[in-house]
Write a protein that holds these residues in place. Structure first.
Motif, short mmCIF file in Angstrom:
data_model
loop_
_atom_site.label_atom_id
_atom_site.label_comp_id
_atom_site.label_asym_id
_atom_site.label_seq_id
_atom_site.Cartn_x
_atom_site.Cartn_y
_atom_site.Cartn_z
N SER A 1 0.83 -1.19 -0.06
CA SER A 1 0.08 -0.05 -0.21
C SER A 1 0.86 1.13 0.17
O SER A 1 2.13 1.15 0.14
N GLY A 2 0.22 2.33 -0.35
CA GLY A 2 1.15 3.51 -0.60
C GLY A 2 2.06 3.95 0.49
O GLY A 2 3.25 4.02 -0.10
N ASN A 3 1.86 3.89 1.56
CA ASN A 3 2.81 4.53 2.74
C ASN A 3 3.85 3.65 2.89
O ASN A 3 4.85 3.82 2.94
N THR B 1 6.15 3.50 -0.05
CA THR B 1 6.98 4.70 -0.06
C THR B 1 7.85 4.76 0.79
O THR B 1 8.98 5.43 0.80
N SER C 1 -2.86 1.69 -3.72
CA SER C 1 -3.80 1.96 -2.53
C SER C 1 -3.90 0.48 -1.89
O SER C 1 -3.80 -0.66 -2.42
N GLY D 1 -6.17 12.30 3.86
CA GLY D 1 -5.02 11.40 2.95
C GLY D 1 -5.55 10.37 2.08
O GLY D 1 -6.70 10.60 1.88
N GLU D 2 -4.57 9.46 1.86
CA GLU D 2 -5.06 8.62 0.95
C GLU D 2 -6.12 7.85 1.65
O GLU D 2 -6.38 7.31 2.53
N THR E 1 -6.84 3.57 3.86
CA THR E 1 -5.50 3.10 4.51
C THR E 1 -5.85 2.69 6.01
O THR E 1 -5.08 1.97 6.61
N SER F 1 -3.09 11.53 -0.73
CA SER F 1 -1.76 11.04 -0.65
C SER F 1 -1.38 11.74 0.71
O SER F 1 -1.34 12.69 1.11
N THR F 2 -0.18 10.94 1.29
CA THR F 2 0.48 11.47 2.40
C THR F 2 1.34 12.47 1.81
O THR F 2 1.43 13.51 2.47
N GLU F 3 1.93 12.63 0.81
CA GLU F 3 2.64 13.51 0.15
C GLU F 3 1.91 14.79 0.22
O GLU F 3 2.36 15.96 0.58
N SER G 1 6.43 8.46 7.68
CA SER G 1 6.42 9.15 6.75
C SER G 1 6.96 10.59 6.62
O SER G 1 6.85 11.30 5.84
#
Length: 301
Positions: free
Chosen positions: A93-95, A98, A124, A190-191, A194, A219-221, A240
């Protein structure tokens, strides 16, 4: 029946923007690409591509086909690669993909394993679960698990969650904020998917519905950028924001009454043992041997 060659040509046209670039990507002539598209449009009975001076774009019907075409061509490529070499596909998953997974992938490489033997897909949480279900990935590392039949999951690690603020915020000098303060303050979302909302329900109970979300960044970014800009505060994985905390561009505080963390999960087919799945992520020196044997596909002995 749909042709993979025709679908690959269509995907290449849309992704590169021109027939010539699509031909170069596929290693064929431009007339071959044009013919593949004509045959596909004829078979489906609809136009798939809008041609203009700048680039080719998908028609409304083409846009519906595109996602499926990408999936089919990717699965075909994965199947071909599986026959040519041993390869393990990991979905994250994204976090996780990354901020947490890269060091573990590096450990694989450091053991001497061919980097092409490991495929990593970052998406995701719901998309990783779907990829696991379809067999596109062998192991899924996720922020929550939905107990889907035919699969199992095991805890991987716990990751603390913190409230982040800009350095100019009134909480920036504090190490903790209260539950009530969070309820009174709009949060930046965020995303989706999650599992953070599940944690908030644990923390706030029935009051979770009183939480206010001022922005949904996706997204977290995006969340970090919004917080830095002074648009609000948010709740994120501590992992993160390590770089931002070190640089002083963000401040992190814990929740006073109930510090919370996420228990990240490794999901896999029941045919793959917990030990094998865990080794893939945590113990690359063992995984090097495991990779040479390949994870048993679902349904195989």
């Amino acid at each position: 029946m749909l042709s993979l060659t025709q679908l690959a040509a269509y995907v290449a046209i849309i992704e590169t923007g021109t027939f010539q670039k699509a031909a170069e990507r596929l290693g064929v002539s431009q007339p071959t690409v044009s013919q593949s598209l004509r045959n596909l449009e004829s078979y489906l009975g609809v136009a798939l591509v809008l041609r203009n001076r700048i680039r080719c774009e998908a028609t409304p019907a083409g846009a519906k086909l595109l996602r499926h075409a990408r999936t089919l061509t990717r699965l075909a490529a994965d199947a071909e690669m599986a026959l040519l070499q041993e390869r393990v596909a990991i979905g994250a998953s994204g976090n996780i993909g990354t901020y947490l997974l890269p060091p573990f992938v590096k450990r694989f490489v450091d053991t001497g394993i061919d980097q092409e033997s490991i495929g990593v897909t970052v998406a995701s949480n719901p998309e990783v679960a779907t990829a696991l279900d379809s067999g596109e990935v062998d192991v899924g590392i996720m922020e929550w698990w939905d107990d889907r039949p035919g699969f199992t999951a095991m805890p991987w690690r716990k990751e603390e969650m913190v409230v982040i603020t800009p350095p100019t915020h009134r909480w920036a000098s504090r190490s903790h904020v209260s539950r009530d303060e969070l309820l009174e303050t709009p949060l930046i979302g965020g995303e989706p998917g999650t599992g953070t909302a599940r944690l908030l329900r644990t923390l706030f109970g029935t009051a979770e519905g009183d939480l206010r979300v001022s922005y949904a960044m996706g997204s977290t970014e995006g969340v970090k950028s919004a917080v830095k800009a002074g648009l609000g505060v948010s709740l994120v994985l501590a992992a993160s924001v390590q770089d931002e905390l070190a640089a002083g561009t963000l401040h992190a505080a814990r929740i006073a009454e109930l510090p919370i963390s996420k228990e990240l999960q490794i999901g896999h087919c029941c045919k793959v043992s917990d030990e094998a799945a865990f080794c893939l992520i945590q113990r690359p020196y063992i995984s090097k041997t495991l990779l040479t044997r390949r994870i048993s596909p679902r349904g195989s002995p």
